[in-house]
Write a protein that holds these residues in place. Sequence first.
Motif, mmCIF file in Angstrom:
data_model
loop_
_atom_site.group_PDB
_atom_site.id
_atom_site.type_symbol
_atom_site.label_atom_id
_atom_site.label_comp_id
_atom_site.label_asym_id
_atom_site.label_seq_id
_atom_site.Cartn_x
_atom_site.Cartn_y
_atom_site.Cartn_z
ATOM 1 N N LEU A 109 44.992 10.530 7.333
ATOM 2 C CA LEU A 109 43.834 10.619 8.210
ATOM 3 C C LEU A 109 42.583 10.049 7.574
ATOM 4 N N ARG A 110 42.483 10.234 6.266
ATOM 5 C CA ARG A 110 41.311 9.696 5.569
ATOM 6 C C ARG A 110 41.376 8.184 5.466
ATOM 7 N N HIS A 111 42.589 7.635 5.832
ATOM 8 C CA HIS A 111 42.865 6.233 5.537
ATOM 9 C C HIS A 111 41.878 5.281 6.194
ATOM 10 N N PHE A 132 41.670 21.592 -5.797
ATOM 11 C CA PHE A 132 41.087 20.688 -6.811
ATOM 12 C C PHE A 132 41.937 19.434 -6.935
ATOM 13 N N TYR A 133 41.316 18.395 -7.412
ATOM 14 C CA TYR A 133 42.050 17.180 -7.776
ATOM 15 C C TYR A 133 42.083 17.097 -9.279
ATOM 16 N N GLN A 134 43.246 16.716 -9.801
ATOM 17 C CA GLN A 134 43.378 16.603 -11.242
ATOM 18 C C GLN A 134 42.928 15.203 -11.662
ATOM 19 N N HIS A 135 41.871 15.158 -12.482
ATOM 20 C CA HIS A 135 41.461 13.856 -13.028
ATOM 21 C C HIS A 135 41.803 13.847 -14.497
ATOM 22 N N GLY A 136 42.976 13.409 -14.837
ATOM 23 C CA GLY A 136 43.395 13.466 -16.233
ATOM 24 C C GLY A 136 43.466 14.912 -16.657
ATOM 25 N N PHE A 138 36.974 20.426 -8.659
ATOM 26 C CA PHE A 138 37.179 21.304 -7.508
ATOM 27 C C PHE A 138 36.506 20.757 -6.275
ATOM 28 N N VAL A 139 37.204 20.807 -5.171
ATOM 29 C CA VAL A 139 36.652 20.375 -3.898
ATOM 30 C C VAL A 139 36.329 21.606 -3.048
ATOM 31 N N LEU A 140 37.161 22.626 -3.184
ATOM 32 C CA LEU A 140 36.881 23.905 -2.530
ATOM 33 C C LEU A 140 36.955 24.981 -3.592
ATOM 34 N N GLY A 160 27.081 20.559 5.908
ATOM 35 C CA GLY A 160 26.821 20.384 4.490
ATOM 36 C C GLY A 160 26.651 18.921 4.170
ATOM 37 N N PRO A 161 26.176 18.636 2.951
ATOM 38 C CA PRO A 161 25.960 17.234 2.592
ATOM 39 C C PRO A 161 27.279 16.478 2.464
ATOM 40 N N SER A 162 27.151 15.157 2.403
ATOM 41 C CA SER A 162 28.339 14.323 2.308
ATOM 42 C C SER A 162 29.092 14.619 1.010
ATOM 43 N N GLY A 163 30.362 14.713 1.104
ATOM 44 C CA GLY A 163 31.186 14.944 -0.088
ATOM 45 C C GLY A 163 31.278 16.408 -0.457
ATOM 46 N N ALA A 164 30.751 17.283 0.393
ATOM 47 C CA ALA A 164 30.733 18.705 0.046
ATOM 48 C C ALA A 164 32.096 19.356 0.195
ATOM 49 N N GLY A 165 32.949 18.775 1.006
ATOM 50 C CA GLY A 165 34.279 19.362 1.180
ATOM 51 C C GLY A 165 34.536 19.826 2.606
ATOM 52 N N LYS A 166 33.703 19.355 3.548
ATOM 53 C CA LYS A 166 33.825 19.797 4.945
ATOM 54 C C LYS A 166 35.166 19.368 5.538
ATOM 55 N N SER A 167 35.441 18.060 5.420
ATOM 56 C CA SER A 167 36.695 17.562 5.990
ATOM 57 C C SER A 167 37.871 18.259 5.335
ATOM 58 N N THR A 168 37.751 18.419 4.033
ATOM 59 C CA THR A 168 38.862 19.046 3.310
ATOM 60 C C THR A 168 39.141 20.437 3.862
ATOM 61 N N LEU A 169 38.087 21.191 4.081
ATOM 62 C CA LEU A 169 38.260 22.545 4.604
ATOM 63 C C LEU A 169 38.938 22.505 5.972
ATOM 64 N N ASP A 184 36.588 16.687 13.518
ATOM 65 C CA ASP A 184 35.882 16.184 12.335
ATOM 66 C C ASP A 184 34.825 15.193 12.782
ATOM 67 N N GLU A 185 33.566 15.635 12.794
ATOM 68 C CA GLU A 185 32.451 14.810 13.243
ATOM 69 C C GLU A 185 32.774 14.068 14.533
ATOM 70 N N PRO A 186 33.051 14.802 15.593
ATOM 71 C CA PRO A 186 33.505 14.161 16.831
ATOM 72 C C PRO A 186 32.451 13.244 17.442
ATOM 73 N N SER A 246 30.102 18.977 11.417
ATOM 74 C CA SER A 246 28.975 18.266 12.029
ATOM 75 C C SER A 246 27.863 18.020 11.013
ATOM 76 N N HIS A 247 27.143 16.946 11.261
ATOM 77 C CA HIS A 247 25.976 16.660 10.443
ATOM 78 C C HIS A 247 24.685 17.022 11.164
ATOM 79 N N SER A 248 24.828 17.203 12.479
ATOM 80 C CA SER A 248 23.575 17.325 13.232
ATOM 81 C C SER A 248 23.280 18.784 13.599
#
Lengths: 807, 220
Positions: free
Chosen positions: A804-806, B10-14, B19-21, B38-47, B166-168, B198-200
């Motif tokens: 989906l992120r693609h 979380f994502y493992q970076h090496g 942590f994303v959530l 929340g701001p961009s990259g905060a983890g909204k979509s992930t949640l 997701d941000e429809p 949503s951002h708005s």
Amino acid sequence: MQEILFAARRLLKHPLQLAAGLLAFFLGIGLNTAIYSIGDAIVFKPLELVGLQRLAIFEVFSRGQQLGIFDTSPADFLEYQSRLKSFESLGLEQHWDVTITRDGDPEYVSGARVTANWFELIGSQLLVGRGFRQGEDQSGNHRVAVISHGLWSRRFASEPGIVGRTIRLNREEYEIVGVVKQTSRFPGFMEVFSPIPRTPVWGQMRSDFDYSVVGRLKPGITHAQAEAELTAVQASIISRYKATHEGRSVQVVALNERVAGTNEMAGKYVRMLLVAAGFALLIACANVANLQLARVTGRTREFAIMRAVGAGRWPIARQVLIESLLLSLGGALLGCLGSIWCLDLIKGLLPTELWQFIPMWPYMSVDFHAVLTASLLAVGAGVISGVLAAWQSSRADAQDALREGGRAVSAGSRRQWFRGALVAFQMALAIVLLIGAGLMVRGANASIGIFDSKHPEQVATMQAVLPQLEYPNVEKRLDFSRRLEQGLKNLPGASEVALVNVIPMSDNGSSVSFAVEGRTMPQVADRPRALNLVVTPEYFSLMRIPLRQGRYLSADDRNGRDLVCVVDELLAKAQFPQGNPVGERLTLMLGETSKPCRIVGVVEATMHDAWERSPRPTLYRAFDQNPMLAVSLMVRTNGPVKAMVAAARNAVLAVDPDQPVRQQFSYQELIQTTLGGLRMIALFMGGIGAVAVVLACLGVYSVMSYVVAERTSEIGMRLAMGAQPRDIFKLLGGQALVMSGSGMLGGLIGGYLIAQLFSSMIFGVSSNDFWSLSSGALLLGAVAALATYLPARRALGMDPSTALRHD
Amino acid sequence: MIELRNLEKFYQHGPSKSFVLRRVNVEIKEGEFVSIMGPSGAGKSTLLYVIGMHDGDWTGEYYLMGQPVHKMNRKERNELYKQNFGFVFQSYHLLDNLTVAENIEMPLTYRNIKKQEREAIVADTLDRFQMVGKKDLFPNQLSGGQQQLVGIARAMVASPKVILADEPTGNLHTSQGKEIMEMFKKLNEAGTTIIQVSHSDLNATYGNRVIEIRDGWIEK
Ligand SMILES: Nc1ncnc2c1ncn2[C@@H]1O[C@H](COP(=O)(O)OP(=O)(O)OP(=O)(O)O)[C@@H](O)[C@H]1O
Ligand SMILES: [Mg+2]
């Protein structure tokens, strides 16, 4: 420069694709040019002769049935020479079995007797000395010889003072006048050439059909024109010599077609290989084109962005062009390496027994033109498809393309359709190749295994050709054969012993025409012919040939008694459809003489020549009543066959210490050697088929990878809509199925046609073989399915969120 | 209805984890209209993806209507998702070679429903979304707002209990966005739980609750 670097970086970003593309180039070009070089060596430039294209050889037919290139008589030749205007000059050649004695072990070599103009006529290159002078082809002046470079270096250690020395040929002295270059001889495997010892009587011989005519066409004259003139001359000869010449016709064939073999099979097989290699190249081209299309269409958005920031279409096209060129040139370079490597591999594959008939074999090199052509084709396919795709995607309204990604999931169905068609095309070609190769391999195996039930691995064989001078009369020959037979029978471990003039499946044979006594004598061309085998009594049991009627030949059928023969059931059925042939008498025409003979038995028909599709009518005569100069021996043993070969060799030497023998093999090895050419062709075909499969699967894999990549967001969306992995798999599998399935269907239809064609061409191939081979082709389907499955599994394995992120 | 306890991703970076959530505890009741902000990259979509079970790679506990999702395998989650969720994308993700009606029908084809029944449901849905006249058009013949309406219709067609979005309105004009929000409100009033990213702030006012997320932490 910078752009080239960028292009290289973009290529390297997808190392798998890059490798797939380069592999396609490597295999496609490499294989193709290597096969092309083989074609050169065998058919297109088989000899280094000046003006080879203008050389022609006469092929004789009787009532439309091919007799071969050794079927012209001296008197006919002289008439051709004086009357034909289409040729600058004509020459005559006759095979001459030569035994060399003195200066080393007795050695049997192939030789040719030729007219004095021979080396000028064919445009040979002499390394030392000269060719023959006018008049040397007259009896009395004829004791001169030209030897091959190979013989010179082997037997005379390339001694510089060779010219003027004498050599002992068939126990007569000849003066060596020249050395001919190895690749500049015709016939290409001859080691000694000497002039024909002509006499006035020789020139009168009208039906001694034992010579081969080679002519050099005048510039601008075609084979057809020459043949038309020849046909007219032939008609006039026939009108004067009806009895012997009725029904004889002559065709003018390009000499290069008869260098590697006396019939058209070599040329046919080489052309078959070339077509197959061409198919493989096409598959490679389709691969390259496909990769390029996929690369470019994958970048549609990028191009749209470039357009949006004001780039024209040319910079985009240029980018793709540079990229394509980089890939293609790299690929072509690899292809060159591939062809060198392939050719080296192939050169090493062929056994010496075979390449002695292909003079150019050891000198084969990569044909520059072939590399260029193949590379151009592949480069062209890559560049054209890349640039066209780029042009097309850049034509699309920039805004549309930009929004495409945002607004909807594009299945890009049209482009995928085209790429799918390319893959289908590849699959079809690959299957046709695979089935063709399978048929060839089957044919070769069937031919090689044809005598397996006779257990040829337990039979020692070798051939001796007695020199006429030492064995001028029947008594001497009888003495030789009787003593040899006895000597062989005395060998410990020898269970069955036979002498025969020519061993079946050894690529030799002689035929005899005959008439049934008591019936009206047909004209020459209408007389039945039969294979002429002269055998000792144990031959039948040694060769496991069952008796059908009457009796076998026996030890009582000795010289001086009633002449008898055994016929096979084919001859019996053809000549005596309802009656019993046993007791009937035949008249055999042997050259200028005829002999009667009484049929005492009928035996089962058996194959003689693997090139033929079935046995031919055969006549077996008693060796003791017809002692031959050509003596092949066969000894069956229960012990080790190698030891028996050596023992038999010693038995020959015990009878005549100066007598060389050749082809000391087990019978099985002899058959394998004789059929080595067929085996090689089958092997090459198999190799081409394998390459084709690899390339086709590569094609399926790369296209499916792109399809999956392209449809990633769609897959994510469908998963979010509740689709199960199974549904997604069906979706992708369906697409692959349509793609490979239609290709396989096309391939199977093509393969079916090939099977029909081959079954009428090659022994041991039946059109039914198609069915078992087609199931093998399904294996390709399975591999293609795997090639589909791997990328599809990647799509399924990923979390929907990634998909989906693609976008 | 939805209960997340101590959920982490979380994502493992090496060697290091990013942590994303982080220790997410959230409870959403049936019939709510929640906006994740929340701001961009905060983890909204992930949640959102975690709630929608599109993302299975997390630790902690997740109960959906009392059922422990964290103990389920992929297949069971899929089944549960199919019964309960619909999804609306920022970039619509309509198939451009299918008509509006066919796009809407698509989720039903994955749910063992007979053709006839599917057609009836699609006809109903088209009616509800007032798109009967457009049913035979292709997505590229529609405006962005109309396409997103089709997207929502598609998400609704299988009668899910929850709609995730997701941000429809992210790709739309304000006026078009308003239309979409009105539609969500209507659906919510009819009983569907709605969770949107949503951002708005304006869009958030359509909902009854806001979940603020910042660097993976829930703010309130
Ligand atoms: N595959 C991944 N590997 C590593 N980190 C990732 C991966 N996918 C997402 N992230 C990170 O996860 C974090 C949360 O991403 P997410 O998409 O949930 O943010 P978001 O709040 O939806 O932002 P936006 O408002 O821009 O959509 C981001 O910092 C992102 O960099
Ligand atoms: Mg997001």
